[in-house]
Enzyme design. Structure first.
Site, PDB file in Angstrom:
ATOM      1  N   LYS A 133       0.841  -1.209   0.000  1.00  0.00           N
ATOM      2  CA  LYS A 133       0.000   0.000   0.000  1.00  0.00           C
ATOM      3  C   LYS A 133       0.867   1.247   0.000  1.00  0.00           C
ATOM      4  CE  LYS A 133      -4.105  -1.805   2.242  1.00  0.00           C
ATOM      5  NZ  LYS A 133      -5.396  -1.253   1.902  1.00  0.00           N
TER       6      LYS A 133
ATOM      7  N   HIS B 143      -1.451  -8.363   8.417  1.00  0.00           N
ATOM      8  CA  HIS B 143      -1.479  -6.935   8.074  1.00  0.00           C
ATOM      9  C   HIS B 143      -1.135  -6.058   9.286  1.00  0.00           C
ATOM     10  CE1 HIS B 143      -3.236  -8.456   4.530  1.00  0.00           C
ATOM     11  NE2 HIS B 143      -4.507  -8.347   4.839  1.00  0.00           N
TER      12      HIS B 143
HETATM   13  C1  BG6 Z   1      -7.722  -9.268   3.478  1.00  0.00           C
HETATM   14  C2  BG6 Z   1      -8.675  -9.962   4.397  1.00  0.00           C
HETATM   15  O1  BG6 Z   1      -6.438  -9.825   3.584  1.00  0.00           O
HETATM   16  O2  BG6 Z   1      -7.658  -7.890   3.811  1.00  0.00           O
HETATM   17  C3  BG6 Z   1     -10.061  -9.302   4.351  1.00  0.00           C
HETATM   18  O3  BG6 Z   1      -8.789 -11.327   4.021  1.00  0.00           O
HETATM   19  C4  BG6 Z   1      -9.936  -7.812   4.604  1.00  0.00           C
HETATM   20  O4  BG6 Z   1     -10.939  -9.897   5.300  1.00  0.00           O
HETATM   21  C5  BG6 Z   1      -8.889  -7.206   3.681  1.00  0.00           C
HETATM   22  O5  BG6 Z   1     -11.218  -7.220   4.355  1.00  0.00           O
HETATM   23  C6  BG6 Z   1      -8.653  -5.744   3.983  1.00  0.00           C
HETATM   24  O6  BG6 Z   1      -7.830  -5.184   3.006  1.00  0.00           O
HETATM   25  P1  BG6 Z   1      -7.948  -3.658   2.607  1.00  0.00           P
HETATM   26  O7  BG6 Z   1      -6.840  -3.429   1.644  1.00  0.00           O
HETATM   27  O8  BG6 Z   1      -9.303  -3.481   2.004  1.00  0.00           O
HETATM   28  O9  BG6 Z   1      -7.810  -2.876   3.884  1.00  0.00           O
END
Ligand code: BG6
Length: 467
Positions: free
Chosen positions: A172, A230
Site C-alpha cells: 500500500k 497486516h
Molecule cells: C484481506 C482480508 O487480507 O484484507 C479481508 O482477508 C480484509 O478480510 C482485507 O477485508 C482488507 O484489506 P484492505 O486493503 O481493504 O484494507
C-alpha cells in the site's frame, strides 16, 4: 537472481482473488507500460482460452474500473490458459510446453495454502521451477507449526530468495509513505521511543461483514485473517529501527522488531463476534470464530520497553478506516492554573480511506484565561492515480525486488506472537453490528486512556456541510 521475469503464471486463475485483484492489476500494469510477457492462467474449470478471456473482461468490468479497450486487447494477446488438476502431472507438462522459450517464469499461487505444496512439487517435477520465482498469498499457514511446514515445503523446491510472500498491506502506498516519513525526517527519531511515547494504537475497522466469505472466514477469524499479518506488519513498520538502506535491510529490521514482540497471552486479548454472523452462509450455527479482536502487546526492546501497543480490528464496526495513533506523554507540570486538560499530544497516521498525517497539539483559547483546546494540524491526500498494492507487488516480484514481501523468519515470528491465543483460548463475546465491538475491549487500555475512534476528516466534514 536479478533477471526480470519473462512469463507470469497464475494458479487459481478462475478463482476469487484472480477475479477481484489480479486481472485489474494486469490491466493497470499494461496501462503503465509494465507488462509485456505471456500471462498463463492455470485452473481446473474445464474452460478454454475464450472463456478465460471472457472472465478477464467480466473482472475488469466489475473490479477494474471498466475495460480499457487498448489495454484489454493487449492483455488478450498475452493471455494463455492451461486447464487441469493440480494433482495431475500432465497439467504441469502442459504448462512446461506453454512456457517454452521462457527462462524466468513467475508463478503466482492464488490458491488455498493446502495446495501450495502440491503445486510447488508439480512445478519442480516438470522443471518449471528452474530460474523461476514463486509468489504465495497469505495466509502462510494457520499457526506456527503449519507455517514452518509450509515454509519448509516452499524452500525445498525454490530457494528462499525466489519465494515472494504477499501481504498486500506492504504494497500500500500509505504504508510505504509511513515508512518513508519515519526515516526521511529528523523530527521523529528523538521522540520515537519510550521516553516520549505513552502508547500506540492501531485500528483496522470495516463497516461490512464477511460478504459471502463465511466458509473462508470460519477457517480464519479476525486474528488469522488480518491481525497476525497486516496489523503486525504495521507494528513492524512503526516500531522498527532505521535500516542500513533499502532492500534486504528493511526486511532485517522488520523481522528483528517482531522477534522482540512478547508472545501474547489470553489476558492480552478480547475476541468478539457480531450478532448475526452465525446466520451467514457457510457459518456454523454455534460458531465461536471471532469477527473482532483487540490485543495489547509489548515490545521488549530498549526503544519500546513499557509502551503498550493496542491493536483492534473487526467486521461490522461503525466505519471502514485504518488508522494509527501514537500518543505522547503528558507535560511534566501543569504550569497554567486553569489546567492544561485535554488529551496528550499525538501523531495520527490514517492509511485508508484517505491518507492523513495529523499532529495533535494543544493551543490557547482566545480570552483572558490561560486555558486551551486540542487541535490537529492535518495534511490530507485522497489516493488518486497510484498503483494498487497488487499491481505494485506483482511488478516488484517480476523484477525480483523483495523488500515489501514477508520473509520466512518474519512470518514465523508473527505466528509465534499469536499462537497461544488462536482458537478458543479466550471466550468470544457478542457485539452489535455498528458498534465498536464488545465493551471488554475497553478494559485492555491501561491507565487513563481510551480507544481513539476514527472521526470524520476535513474532506468528509466539508461534504457533510459541517466545515
Ligand atoms: C484481506 C482480508 O487480507 O484484507 C479481508 O482477508 C480484509 O478480510 C482485507 O477485508 C482488507 O484489506 P484492505 O486493503 O481493504 O484494507
Amino acid at each position: 537472481m536479478t533477471e526480470p521475469a519473462d512469463a507470469l503464471v497464475f494458479f487459481g486463475a478462475t478463482g476469487d482473488l484472480a477475479y477481484k485483484k489480479i486481472f485489474p492489476s494486469l490491466q493497470s500494469m499494461i496501462r503503465h507500460g509494465h507488462l509485456n510477457m505471456p500471462v498463463i492462467g492455470v485452473a481446473k474449470a474445464g474452460w478454454n482460452l475464450e472463456q478465460f478471456k471472457a472472465r478477464a473482461k467480466a473482472s475488469l468490468q466489475e473490479h477494474g474500473g471498466g475495460v480499457d479497450r487498448p489495454a484489454f486487447e493487449k492483455l488478450c494477446s498475452l493471455l494463455r490458459y492451461v486447464d487441469g488438476d493440480y494433482l495431475d502431472p500432465t497439467t504441469f507438462t502442459q504448462l512446461r510446453t506453454a512456457l517454452d522459450g521462457t527462462a524466468h517464469p513467475l508463478h503466482y499461487l492464488a490458491i488455498p495454502p493446502s495446495l501450495f505444496g502440491k503445486v510447488a512439487e508439480g512445478l519442480a517435477q516438470s522443471h518449471c521451477n528452474q530460474g523461476a520465482r514463486i509468489v504465495a498469498e497469505k495466509p502462510f499457514g494457520r499457526d506456527l507449526k503449519s507455517a514452518r511446514e509450509l515454509n519448509a515445503t516452499l524452500v525445498h523446491y525454490f530457494p528462499e530468495d525466489a519465494v515472494f510472500r504477499i501481504d498486500h498491506y506492504l504494497g500500500k502506498e500509505a504504508v510505504q509513505s509511513l515508512l518513508y516519513s519515519r526515516f526521511a525526517n529528523t523530527i521523529w527519531e528523538p521522540i520515537w521511543n519510550r521516553n516520549y511515547i505513552a502508547s500506540v494504537q492501531i485500528t483496522m475497522a470495516e463497516d461490512f461483514g464477511v460478504q459471502g466469505r463465511g466458509k473462508f472466514y470460519e477457517e480464519a477469524g479476525a486474528i488469522r485473517d488480518v491481525l497476525e499479518n497486516h496489523m503486525l506488519q504495521l507494528v513492524a513498520c512503526l516500531a522498527m529501527e532505521a535500516p542500513a538502506g533499502e532492500g534486504e535491510p528493511l526486511r532485517d529490521e522488520r523481522a528483528k522488531v517482531l522477534s522482540m514482540v512478547r508472545t501474547l497471552t489470553p489476558g492480552d486479548v478480547v475476541r468478539g463476534q457480531f450478532d448475526g454472523y452465525r446466520n451467514e452462509p457457510g457459518v456454523a450455527g454455534q460458531s465461536t470464530v471471532e469477527t473482532f479482536a483487540a490485543v495489547r502487546l509489548w515490545i521488549d526492546s530498549w526503544r519500546w520497553a513499557g509502551v503498550p501497543f493496542y491493536l483492534r480490528t473487526g467486521k461490522c464496526l461503525p466505519t471502514s478506516c485504518t488508522e494509527i495513533v501514537v500518543e505522547f506523554k503528558k507535560p511534566p507540570q501543569q504550569v497554567f492554573g486553569h489546567g492544561t486538560g485535554g488529551r496528550p499530544n499525538h501523531v495520527r497516521f490514517r492509511l485508508s480511506p484517505q491518507v492523513v498525517l495529523a499532529l495533535g497539539t494543544r493551543v490557547k483559547k482566545i480570552g483572558e484565561t490561560m486555558t486551551g483546546i486540542d487541535v490537529e494540524l492535518i495534511v490530507q491526500r485522497r489516493p488518486k492515480d497510484e498503483m494498487e498494492p497488487y499491481e505494485r507487488l506483482l511488478l516488484d516480484a517480476a523484477r525480483g525486488t523483495s523488500e515489501f514481501f514477508a520473509r520466512e523468519d518474519q512470518v514465523e515470528q508473527a505466528w509465534r506472537i499469536v499462537d497461544p491465543i488462536l482458537g478458543h483460548a479466550v471466550p468470544v463475546r457478542p457485539y452489535s453490528p455498528g458498534s465498536w465491538g464488545p465493551a471488554e475491549a475497553n478494559k485492555l487500555i491501561i491507565g487513563e486512556g481510551a480507544w481513539w475512534n476514527p472521526r470524520l476528516e476535513p474532506d468528509e466534514l466539508e461534504k457533510e456541510g459541517v466545515a
